[in-house]
Design a protein around this motif. Sequence first.
Motif, PDB file in Angstrom:
ATOM      1  N   LEU A 161       0.831  -1.200   0.000  1.00  0.00           N
ATOM      2  CA  LEU A 161       0.000   0.000   0.000  1.00  0.00           C
ATOM      3  C   LEU A 161       0.868   1.254   0.000  1.00  0.00           C
ATOM      4  N   TYR A 162       1.954   1.237   0.772  1.00  0.00           N
ATOM      5  CA  TYR A 162       2.900   2.355   0.782  1.00  0.00           C
ATOM      6  C   TYR A 162       3.430   2.617  -0.628  1.00  0.00           C
ATOM      7  N   CYS A 163       3.826   1.544  -1.329  1.00  0.00           N
ATOM      8  CA  CYS A 163       4.341   1.680  -2.699  1.00  0.00           C
ATOM      9  C   CYS A 163       3.272   2.200  -3.648  1.00  0.00           C
ATOM     10  N   ILE A 164       2.050   1.714  -3.500  1.00  0.00           N
ATOM     11  CA  ILE A 164       0.952   2.172  -4.360  1.00  0.00           C
ATOM     12  C   ILE A 164       0.687   3.656  -4.135  1.00  0.00           C
ATOM     13  N   ILE A 165       0.673   4.078  -2.869  1.00  0.00           N
ATOM     14  CA  ILE A 165       0.445   5.497  -2.570  1.00  0.00           C
ATOM     15  C   ILE A 165       1.563   6.346  -3.158  1.00  0.00           C
ATOM     16  N   SER A 166       2.806   5.890  -3.041  1.00  0.00           N
ATOM     17  CA  SER A 166       3.936   6.629  -3.631  1.00  0.00           C
ATOM     18  C   SER A 166       3.800   6.734  -5.146  1.00  0.00           C
TER      19      SER A 166
END
Length: 127
Positions: A27-32
């Motif tokens: 999720l962190y990567c998707i948000i970035s």
Amino acid sequence: MTLERKNIVTCIILFIVTCGFYGIYWLYCIISDINTISGDPDSMSPIVVILLSFVTCGIYLLFWVYKAGALLDQKAIEAGRASESRAMIYLILTLFFLGIVTCVLMQDSINTIADDQNNFVNNKPVF
């Protein structure tokens, strides 16, 4: 900054093997990636989005998922693809506790945008 493709099957396997902990990183990567796609320098930090999602018991995540879906739909239209009503699909899936499916669909859209970006950079025709 360029986007990198992620293998969706690998992400799902890691999500299952780590009992969901990889999902937070994913999720962190998707948000970035969504922040990169938006090109908005005032975008919220992925850590802030995740923390607000926990603090509000997921309510902020519903808002963010809807907003991200609308952005991905807009980028698809700009690239000449059909609108898929991503915002409502992501919102409904997340609302019914199917966040992994939402992440898969978002990652697929991000991979498509990354492919378009890489083809544009390499001057290859897009078919």
